[in-house]
Scaffold this active site. Structure first.
Site, short mmCIF file in Angstrom:
data_model
loop_
_atom_site.label_atom_id
_atom_site.label_comp_id
_atom_site.label_asym_id
_atom_site.label_seq_id
_atom_site.Cartn_x
_atom_site.Cartn_y
_atom_site.Cartn_z
N GLU A 178 20.36 -7.26 -12.94
CA GLU A 178 19.25 -6.82 -12.78
C GLU A 178 18.97 -5.40 -13.21
O GLU A 178 19.86 -4.58 -13.56
CB GLU A 178 19.20 -6.81 -11.05
N ASN A 191 15.46 -13.09 -0.60
CA ASN A 191 16.78 -12.09 0.00
C ASN A 191 16.87 -12.36 1.49
O ASN A 191 15.72 -12.46 2.09
CB ASN A 191 16.30 -10.70 -0.32
P1 C2E Z 1 17.25 -6.21 -4.47
O1 C2E Z 1 17.33 -7.26 -3.87
O2 C2E Z 1 18.24 -5.24 -5.27
O3 C2E Z 1 16.06 -6.01 -5.63
C1 C2E Z 1 15.97 -5.37 -6.89
C2 C2E Z 1 14.98 -4.46 -6.86
O4 C2E Z 1 15.01 -3.71 -8.34
C3 C2E Z 1 13.73 -4.52 -6.65
O5 C2E Z 1 13.12 -3.30 -5.72
C4 C2E Z 1 13.00 -4.52 -7.87
O6 C2E Z 1 11.53 -4.13 -7.91
C5 C2E Z 1 13.74 -3.65 -8.61
N1 C2E Z 1 13.89 -3.55 -9.96
C6 C2E Z 1 13.80 -4.75 -10.85
N2 C2E Z 1 13.81 -4.42 -11.92
C7 C2E Z 1 13.98 -3.11 -12.13
C8 C2E Z 1 14.22 -2.24 -13.41
O7 C2E Z 1 14.12 -2.60 -14.48
N3 C2E Z 1 14.62 -0.76 -13.18
C9 C2E Z 1 14.42 -0.42 -11.84
N4 C2E Z 1 14.58 0.81 -11.73
N5 C2E Z 1 14.13 -1.27 -10.66
C10 C2E Z 1 14.03 -2.74 -10.92
P2 C2E Z 1 12.32 -3.65 -4.48
O8 C2E Z 1 11.14 -4.80 -4.72
O9 C2E Z 1 11.69 -2.33 -4.07
O10 C2E Z 1 13.02 -4.10 -3.17
C11 C2E Z 1 14.16 -3.36 -2.87
C12 C2E Z 1 15.25 -4.14 -2.27
O11 C2E Z 1 14.47 -4.45 -0.79
C13 C2E Z 1 15.70 -5.39 -2.60
O12 C2E Z 1 16.66 -4.92 -3.50
C14 C2E Z 1 16.21 -6.11 -1.49
O13 C2E Z 1 17.28 -5.64 -0.96
C15 C2E Z 1 14.90 -5.67 -0.38
N6 C2E Z 1 13.98 -6.78 -0.24
C16 C2E Z 1 12.96 -6.87 -0.88
N7 C2E Z 1 12.19 -7.95 -0.56
C17 C2E Z 1 12.81 -8.43 0.71
C18 C2E Z 1 12.89 -9.47 1.52
O14 C2E Z 1 12.07 -10.52 1.53
N8 C2E Z 1 13.81 -9.63 2.60
C19 C2E Z 1 14.96 -8.78 2.69
N9 C2E Z 1 15.87 -8.98 3.60
N10 C2E Z 1 15.02 -7.67 1.71
C20 C2E Z 1 14.06 -7.47 0.77
CA CA Z 2 20.31 -4.61 -6.48
CA CA Z 3 17.76 -9.25 -4.31
#
Ligand code: C2E
Ligand code: CA
Ligand code: CA
Length: 415
Positions: A373, A253
């Protein structure tokens, strides 16, 4: 296909915050409703409840409060300042508090109010119809806990963690990439993985990006360091999968803040893939358009250069207000990710199915791969396959795992 083993995203027993009660702010002009809902929260769920009679009173409480709220429950229809106006003012004051909407009106209107939240940059926990049952609130709180930790334990408030602490953690290399699999919708084989940042906190265990660190790093202009660290870990892990004979690409990301503030980003990403020895076509950069992105010039310069070097570009959270169609025509994106808010509603709501179906058709005509997703069930997977979606990502296939566990997981499925 079976549910994957959950990673140990647990809070350690020493968690000093564990015994803390949740704090909720209940905003409703109807004193009787406040009494009934307040009693449910206090007596049945042991939550500390504070009350406000309209939006303005609630904002005063939020801005004057130092301890931080976990939850704000807000009625839509109120005098003085109504729910929609409150949502507009809430985002900058939320400090990690999650918003739950309450209303006596129909599902469709609640759906629009949820869309309004997203447009104002508020990530709502959900919407509840009145009369509100303790069970319905409990379910939403459970969901909040799972989103925070992957467990249902109590967790620290984001306001308890300072930017200095986050920066120190970055210097101590406490941020690590976990990998969530993406499968081919037709065959179920794992074809890619998304790197998601996690904080391995020495006392609190594994913390997810929201509300603990990404927002703070972005807002303070410090997202560069962690991005390079996650990129390096992701590219190295992908190289290792290839060395094991697994043809799996990796996604990282990139926030628009970084694309906007650093025109040399594409060069530094190239430098990392060259050093590790990974072909650029194996790295997908996922981009979400945010309200804060104002300078489109440097963003486009970076994106054009990344495509020229052969990296893949994915448009993240497609369909959620900010990610506009215009982006697709301006930049040669190679992948479109359908936001999980649509996937979550697709079995129940025909309008969500229509949006997903037409996004997939449009992407196909443009020659762009589609990824859905947040897929949490076999039924959702089957329907997405029928609609022609190329790849599936979500808890049904697997949760994000540390690199080592991810490799074992893929070997179990693909071999
Ligand atoms: P995102 O890019 O939309 O990532 C998908 C989020 O949905 C992830 O949350 C993932 O764990 C969650 N997810 C995946 N499958 C499911 C599912 O079946 N059900 C539900 N309820 N959730 C699911 P996460 O890991 O908490 O990350 C949240 C956001 O944080 C990400 O949304 C992304 O925008 C950001 N993020 C995470 N890592 C990075 C990074 O290294 N850099 C940047 N800039 N942003 C990051
Ligand atoms: Ca998303
Ligand atoms: Ca993503």
């Amino acid at each position: 296909m079976t549910q994957s083993p959950m990673s140990q995203e647990n809070v350690m027993a020493t968690n000093p915050y564990q015994q803390q009660k949740l704090r909720a702010l209940l905003v409703d002009d109807d004193a009787f409703q406040r009494k009934v809902i307040g009693r449910t929260l206090r007596d049945r769920l042991s939550i500390d409840v504070f009350e406000a009679g309209d939006g303005q009173e609630a904002l005063d409480l939020l801005s004057g409060d130092r301890s931080g709220f976990d939850l704000v429950l807000c009625d839509l229809d109120m005098p003085v300042m109504d729910g929609p106006a409150f949502i507009r003012h809430f985002a900058p004051l939320s400090a990690g508090a999650r918003l739950m909407l309450l209303s006596g009106c129909d599902d469709h209107l609640l759906g629009s109010a949820l869309a309004l939240c997203q447009a104002y940059g508020v990530n709502p926990l959900g919407a509840l119809q009145k009369p509100v049952s303790a069970e319905a609130v409990r379910q939403q709180i459970d969901q909040m806990m799972v989103e925070r930790h992957g467990t249902d334990r109590a967790s620290p408030r984001a306001t308890d963690i300072s930017l200095e602490e986050i920066m120190a953690a970055s210097r101590n290399e406490e941020f690590e990439a976990h990998f969530q699999p993406k499968a081919c919708a037709l065959t179920g084989r794992i074809v890619a993985a998304e790197a998601l940042a996690r904080w391995r906190h020495p006392l609190l265990g594994i913390l997810p990006p929201y509300p603990y660190f990404i927002g703070q790093l972005e807002q303070s202009g410090n997202i560069g360091g962690i991005t390079e660290s996650i990129l390096y870990q992701a590219v190295s892990a992908c190289r290792e999968w290839h060395d094991h004979g697994l043809d799996i690409s990796v996604s990282v990301n990139l926030s628009q803040q970084l694309l906007q503030q650093d025109v040399d980003l594409a060069d530094r990403i190239s430098e990392i893939t060259n050093r590790v020895g990974l072909h650029p076509s194996q790295l997908v950069l996922e981009i979400t358009e945010t309200a804060a992105a104002t300078e489109i010039g440097p963003i486009l310069e970076n994106l054009v250069r990344l495509r020229m070097r052969g990296f893949e570009l994915s448009i993240d959270d497609f369909g959620t207000g900010y990610s506009s169609l215009e982006q697709l025509s301006r930049v040669a994106f190679t992948e479109l990710k359908i936001d999980r808010s649509f996937v979550a509603q697709m079995l129940a709501r025909s309008d969500s199915r229509t949006i997903i179906g037409s996004s997939i058709d449009m992407a196909r005509k443009l020659g762009i791969r589609t990824v859905a997703e947040g897929v949490e069930s076999r039924e959702e997977w089957d329907l997405l396959k029928t609609l022609g979606c190329d790849e599936i990502q979500g808890h049904y296939l697997g949760r994000p795992l540390p690199a080592r566990e991810f490799l074992a997981f893929v070997e179990g499925i693909n071999r």
